[in-house]
Design a protein around this motif. Sequence first.
Motif, PDB file in Angstrom:
ATOM      1  N   VAL A  39       1.078  -1.436  -0.374  1.00 14.54           N
ATOM      2  CA  VAL A  39       0.179   0.104   0.101  1.00 14.54           C
ATOM      3  C   VAL A  39       1.135   0.994  -0.610  1.00 14.54           C
ATOM      4  O   VAL A  39       1.835   1.429   0.848  1.00 14.54           O
ATOM      5  CB  VAL A  39      -0.735  -0.022   1.097  1.00 14.54           C
ATOM      6  CG1 VAL A  39      -1.597   1.223   1.338  1.00 14.54           C
ATOM      7  CG2 VAL A  39      -1.780  -1.079   1.528  1.00 14.54           C
ATOM      8  N   VAL A  40       0.841   1.781  -1.288  1.00 17.61           N
ATOM      9  CA  VAL A  40       1.900   3.458  -1.259  1.00 17.61           C
ATOM     10  C   VAL A  40       0.604   4.268  -0.721  1.00 17.61           C
ATOM     11  O   VAL A  40      -0.367   4.318  -1.011  1.00 17.61           O
ATOM     12  CB  VAL A  40       2.256   3.300  -2.797  1.00 17.61           C
ATOM     13  CG1 VAL A  40       2.735   4.727  -2.649  1.00 17.61           C
ATOM     14  CG2 VAL A  40       2.761   2.457  -2.571  1.00 17.61           C
ATOM     15  N   GLY A  98       5.391   9.106  -4.937  1.00 21.00           N
ATOM     16  CA  GLY A  98       4.416   7.862  -4.727  1.00 21.00           C
ATOM     17  C   GLY A  98       3.842   6.787  -5.657  1.00 21.00           C
ATOM     18  O   GLY A  98       3.875   5.923  -5.551  1.00 21.00           O
ATOM     19  N   VAL A  99       3.892   7.717  -7.091  1.00 26.09           N
ATOM     20  CA  VAL A  99       3.507   6.982  -8.288  1.00 26.09           C
ATOM     21  C   VAL A  99       4.785   6.337  -9.135  1.00 26.09           C
ATOM     22  O   VAL A  99       5.072   5.234  -9.006  1.00 26.09           O
ATOM     23  CB  VAL A  99       3.091   7.977  -9.125  1.00 26.09           C
ATOM     24  CG1 VAL A  99       3.237   7.595 -10.727  1.00 26.09           C
ATOM     25  CG2 VAL A  99       1.193   8.166  -9.198  1.00 26.09           C
ATOM     26  N   THR A 100       6.041   6.958  -8.878  1.00 29.86           N
ATOM     27  CA  THR A 100       7.216   5.967  -9.323  1.00 29.86           C
ATOM     28  C   THR A 100       8.044   5.097  -7.947  1.00 29.86           C
ATOM     29  O   THR A 100       8.315   3.706  -8.736  1.00 29.86           O
ATOM     30  CB  THR A 100       8.782   7.294  -9.157  1.00 29.86           C
ATOM     31  OG1 THR A 100       8.947   8.098  -8.107  1.00 29.86           O
ATOM     32  CG2 THR A 100       8.442   8.237 -10.263  1.00 29.86           C
ATOM     33  N   THR A 101       7.127   4.796  -7.204  1.00 32.10           N
ATOM     34  CA  THR A 101       7.878   4.410  -5.694  1.00 32.10           C
ATOM     35  C   THR A 101       6.991   2.575  -6.682  1.00 32.10           C
ATOM     36  O   THR A 101       7.505   2.098  -6.211  1.00 32.10           O
ATOM     37  CB  THR A 101       7.205   4.418  -3.880  1.00 32.10           C
ATOM     38  OG1 THR A 101       7.646   5.532  -4.463  1.00 32.10           O
ATOM     39  CG2 THR A 101       7.554   3.113  -3.345  1.00 32.10           C
ATOM     40  N   ARG A 113       3.882  16.988 -13.253  1.00 31.94           N
ATOM     41  CA  ARG A 113       3.205  15.949 -12.857  1.00 31.94           C
ATOM     42  C   ARG A 113       1.648  16.062 -14.538  1.00 31.94           C
ATOM     43  O   ARG A 113       1.388  14.527 -14.038  1.00 31.94           O
ATOM     44  CB  ARG A 113       1.428  17.727 -12.853  1.00 31.94           C
ATOM     45  CG  ARG A 113      -0.028  16.393 -12.977  1.00 31.94           C
ATOM     46  CD  ARG A 113      -0.769  18.053 -12.480  1.00 31.94           C
ATOM     47  NE  ARG A 113      -2.008  16.695 -12.127  1.00 31.94           N
ATOM     48  CZ  ARG A 113      -3.130  16.943 -13.232  1.00 31.94           C
ATOM     49  NH1 ARG A 113      -3.053  17.814 -13.856  1.00 31.94           N
ATOM     50  NH2 ARG A 113      -4.830  15.972 -12.835  1.00 31.94           N
ATOM     51  N   MET A 114       2.699  16.095 -15.826  1.00 37.14           N
ATOM     52  CA  MET A 114       2.973  15.553 -16.957  1.00 37.14           C
ATOM     53  C   MET A 114       3.299  14.230 -17.001  1.00 37.14           C
ATOM     54  O   MET A 114       2.840  13.373 -17.304  1.00 37.14           O
ATOM     55  CB  MET A 114       3.354  16.073 -18.085  1.00 37.14           C
ATOM     56  CG  MET A 114       2.766  15.447 -19.561  1.00 37.14           C
ATOM     57  SD  MET A 114       3.530  16.670 -20.917  1.00 37.14           S
ATOM     58  CE  MET A 114       2.601  17.972 -20.337  1.00 37.14           C
ATOM     59  N   PHE A 115       4.508  13.676 -15.936  1.00 36.78           N
ATOM     60  CA  PHE A 115       4.974  12.732 -15.871  1.00 36.78           C
ATOM     61  C   PHE A 115       4.642  11.735 -15.847  1.00 36.78           C
ATOM     62  O   PHE A 115       4.290  10.633 -15.548  1.00 36.78           O
ATOM     63  CB  PHE A 115       6.356  13.025 -16.027  1.00 36.78           C
ATOM     64  CG  PHE A 115       7.424  11.832 -15.290  1.00 36.78           C
ATOM     65  CD1 PHE A 115       8.448  11.163 -15.765  1.00 36.78           C
ATOM     66  CD2 PHE A 115       7.824  11.465 -13.333  1.00 36.78           C
ATOM     67  CE1 PHE A 115       8.986  10.279 -15.479  1.00 36.78           C
ATOM     68  CE2 PHE A 115       8.535  10.094 -13.369  1.00 36.78           C
ATOM     69  CZ  PHE A 115       9.252   9.736 -14.121  1.00 36.78           C
ATOM     70  N   THR A 116       3.989  12.330 -13.806  1.00 41.27           N
ATOM     71  CA  THR A 116       3.616  11.475 -12.779  1.00 41.27           C
ATOM     72  C   THR A 116       2.273  11.488 -13.650  1.00 41.27           C
ATOM     73  O   THR A 116       2.235   9.712 -13.388  1.00 41.27           O
ATOM     74  CB  THR A 116       2.810  12.744 -11.807  1.00 41.27           C
ATOM     75  OG1 THR A 116       3.642  13.404 -11.523  1.00 41.27           O
ATOM     76  CG2 THR A 116       1.932  11.801 -11.018  1.00 41.27           C
ATOM     77  N   GLY A 143      15.056   7.976  -8.467  1.00 41.22           N
ATOM     78  CA  GLY A 143      16.208   7.274  -7.461  1.00 41.22           C
ATOM     79  C   GLY A 143      15.356   6.650  -6.997  1.00 41.22           C
ATOM     80  O   GLY A 143      16.190   5.692  -6.017  1.00 41.22           O
ATOM     81  N   SER A 144      14.932   7.783  -5.691  1.00 47.24           N
ATOM     82  CA  SER A 144      14.487   7.171  -4.250  1.00 47.24           C
ATOM     83  C   SER A 144      13.082   6.467  -4.713  1.00 47.24           C
ATOM     84  O   SER A 144      12.934   4.848  -3.359  1.00 47.24           O
ATOM     85  CB  SER A 144      14.061   8.326  -3.247  1.00 47.24           C
ATOM     86  OG  SER A 144      12.602   9.485  -4.040  1.00 47.24           O
ATOM     87  N   GLY A 145      12.090   6.236  -6.114  1.00 48.11           N
ATOM     88  CA  GLY A 145      11.240   5.641  -6.067  1.00 48.11           C
ATOM     89  C   GLY A 145      11.624   4.561  -5.970  1.00 48.11           C
ATOM     90  O   GLY A 145      11.303   3.040  -5.536  1.00 48.11           O
TER      91      GLY A 145
END
Length: 419
Positions: free
Chosen positions: A4-5, A12-15, A201-204, A391-393
């Motif tokens: 659960v993210v 959050g989305v990259t993770t 935001r476009m990337f997300t 990187g962090s995700g």
Amino acid sequence: MKVVVMGAGVIGVTTAYYLAKQGAEVVVIDRQSGPGLETSYANAGQLSYGMTSPWAAPGIPMKAMKWMFMKRRPLFIWPLISPTMWAWCARMVGNCNAESYRVNKGRMVRISSYSRDVMPELIAETGITYDGRERGTLQLFRTAKQMEASKADQDVLAEYGSPFEVLDRGGCIAAEPALAEVQGKFVGGLRLTADRTGDCRMFTIGLTEKCIEMGVTFKYGETIRAVSVENGRIAGVDTEAGERVTGDAYVCAMGSYAVRTLNPIGVRLPVYPVKGYSVTLPVIDDDYAPQSTIMDETHKVAITRLGDRIRVAGQAEIAGYSNRLGPHAVDTVKHVIDDLFPRGGDVSQAEGWTGLRPMTPDGTPVLGGTQYDNLFLNTGHGTLGWTMACGSGRAVADLVLCKTPEISMEGLTAERYAR
């Protein structure tokens, strides 16, 4: 494994993407109606690999005092009766020394460099577009004193292998031709050649669509009421709608709101919201518009080209969790775009925005595990969430799935704040 993210911003989305890519069943919860609607919505658009630095640096307290008396000052501190705010400020001042700066800078560069290296792979895998450009960042100096002071930054950039160019006035104009119109307003610049730009935001949104194709579930419009603990582990996430979302592991990627969510279960994080402002306006003449990102060193304002738009962002306001966008809030960022690119964009059509950056007192985000073996953190990125997201995700996803990240996590976890 089901994960659960908490949070559907770029972090959050990259993770979620990296978890799903490795076979996890993923559920993402967010109080907004879609992805990237808070801090990821209208940030500066910089992927600032070369400009990755903590705000807490030698000399900053004195500079902050001077900024408070500027007409268009980059820093506002409201005198709130808030022990939390003043304690955070004190911890930040405590990091404003050469040794702390060196340590914190090294930790931050480790994440941003890793993010720089893995992001192209993600783009190749997903094919998403985000108005991206790879033309570097130009730090623009209006005075010779600023130019001279940049030598310290050049030494740090050289130490960490970040490519750069020192430019005179003509070199700045060669990089950004439209500056020829205002060449009397600056003396030179420092160009970070590895930096990129793009619409966060476009990337997300694009990555969210790929996540859905991979089987990730997104629960929008669900405000988290509490994180439930049973037998020393996280048992679920309770929403205000009365639902409990359960999983095997949990990742908190809620930016500034991670503190409010996790404090009740004893996870104490020195993350504080620092408000930033931006305006987005249409390009009216490409010949007189910026081509990449220009950072005005005087006003600490970034001007970034995003397709047929210009994003102008900056300022730092320490005022708690206020999201108020007052009538004069964006005056400084509007002034900078009018001052440097007066014929490039239509300021009369500028759309104002404000967002809360989740700042730590040492500048480094908080990643990885907690005292609960199934709760993980991915927050505290400050102004560099877009820069460090991939990187962090990826690193946090590896930790959740019991894999060794490709970068060292030393100094990146909440353990560094343990007394």
